[in-house]
Design a protein around this motif. Structure first.
Motif, PDB file in Angstrom:
ATOM      1  N   VAL A 174       0.830  -1.200   0.000  1.00 24.30           N
ATOM      2  CA  VAL A 174       0.000   0.000   0.000  1.00 24.30           C
ATOM      3  C   VAL A 174       0.870   1.257   0.000  1.00 24.30           C
ATOM      4  O   VAL A 174       0.537   2.264  -0.648  1.00 24.30           O
ATOM      5  N   ALA A 175       2.005   1.209   0.710  1.00 25.50           N
ATOM      6  CA  ALA A 175       2.886   2.372   0.734  1.00 25.50           C
ATOM      7  C   ALA A 175       3.484   2.651  -0.640  1.00 25.50           C
ATOM      8  O   ALA A 175       3.716   3.806  -1.005  1.00 25.50           O
ATOM      9  N   ASN A 183      -8.884   5.521  -1.545  1.00 24.46           N
ATOM     10  CA  ASN A 183      -8.316   6.873  -1.655  1.00 24.46           C
ATOM     11  C   ASN A 183      -7.048   7.033  -0.814  1.00 24.46           C
ATOM     12  O   ASN A 183      -6.819   8.078  -0.191  1.00 24.46           O
ATOM     13  N   TRP A 184      -6.208   5.959  -0.798  1.00 30.00           N
ATOM     14  CA  TRP A 184      -4.922   6.018  -0.111  1.00 30.00           C
ATOM     15  C   TRP A 184      -3.845   6.286  -1.148  1.00 30.00           C
ATOM     16  O   TRP A 184      -3.662   5.527  -2.108  1.00 30.00           O
ATOM     17  N   VAL A 185      -3.125   7.360  -0.945  1.00 24.75           N
ATOM     18  CA  VAL A 185      -2.065   7.719  -1.885  1.00 24.75           C
ATOM     19  C   VAL A 185      -0.783   6.987  -1.491  1.00 24.75           C
ATOM     20  O   VAL A 185      -0.550   6.713  -0.298  1.00 24.75           O
ATOM     21  N   MET A 189       6.495   7.874  -2.565  1.00 29.34           N
ATOM     22  CA  MET A 189       6.954   8.945  -3.437  1.00 29.34           C
ATOM     23  C   MET A 189       7.629  10.059  -2.634  1.00 29.34           C
ATOM     24  O   MET A 189       8.451  10.813  -3.168  1.00 29.34           O
ATOM     25  N   GLN A 190       7.281  10.178  -1.352  1.00 26.70           N
ATOM     26  CA  GLN A 190       7.904  11.179  -0.491  1.00 26.70           C
ATOM     27  C   GLN A 190       8.894  10.544   0.488  1.00 26.70           C
ATOM     28  O   GLN A 190       9.990  11.066   0.686  1.00 26.70           O
TER      29      GLN A 190
END
Length: 228
Positions: A174-175, A183-185, A189-190
């Motif tokens: 999921v990460a 709606n989990w981003v 990416m960060q």
């Protein structure tokens, strides 16, 4: 008048044949003994070509498996300890706009990662404690009770690691990819460092699970050979 003398005729060919048969019998026995000696010599030479642990037959084979068992436990200690340390020290802060507005990613923010760290720490401690019992299998290859005890403990720890690794793998997925339906981003990416550490820890933990599977199969085969 004297009675005529009785003359007994002897067949020289039969006597010669009997004497030759008696003469060749020891030669045949000597030949058989020489063949048996050659066979024994070949068997001894073939046995000398085997590794040292396998020259004593079944006990040598069991001792060889016990040595492999000991080495695999030492090898599995590294991935479990590395997974626990890597996930337990995963901590990354991301500053947005100013230093006072930050996002913080830490392993204890996720219950699955906490369970993952505890399970790998337990597995690493168990592997260290199991080394003396594994060494008993090298010294005493016929010790079935010790092998059965390790087999049961290995199954329990393997199940614990599998459950923890599956839970952590779900969070890592999921990460990395997020979930459109929920709606989990994706946060990787960060938080690059956090995701790299946790992803590597999950891979290391599953490597340890594979080692435990090999240990269980070896122990089961050894116990079956002893009881058969």
């Amino acid at each position: 008048m004297s009675e005529p003398a009785t003359v007994i005729h002897m067949d020289d060919s039969k006597a010669a044949g009997a004497s030759s048969s008696y003469a060749t019998a020891p030669a045949t026995t000597t030949t058989d003994a020489a063949a048996a000696g050659a066979t024994t010599h070949k068997a001894a030479a073939a046995r000398r070509g085997l590794p040292l642990l396998l020259r004593s037959g079944a006990d040598g084979f069991r001792r060889c498996l016990a040595v492999i068992d000991f080495l695999l436990r030492v090898a599995a200690f590294g991935p479990t300890l590395a997974a626990a340390i890597s996930t337990g020290t995963a901590d990354e802060r991301l500053s947005v706009f100013t230093q006072f507005f930050q996002f913080h990613a830490r392993f204890d923010d996720f219950t699955a990662f906490t369970f993952f760290v505890v399970a790998n720490a337990i597995a690493a401690g168990y592997l260290v404690l199991s080394l003396p019992f594994s060494a008993v299998g090298i010294v005493r290859p016929k010790a079935t009770g010790v092998r059965l005890f390790l087999l049961l403990c290995d199954v329990v720890v393997m199940c614990l690691l599998t459950a923890a690794g599956a839970a952590a793998a779900a969070i890592v997925y999921v990460a990395h990819w997020g979930s459109r339906r929920a709606n989990w981003v994706p946060i990787c990416m960060q938080f690059h460092g956090f995701c790299q550490r946790t992803s590597g820890a999950v891979v290391a933990s599953f490597l340890a699970v594979l080692v435990f599977i090999v240990l269980i199969l070896m122990a089961a085969c050894t116990i079956r050979r002893r009881r058969s």
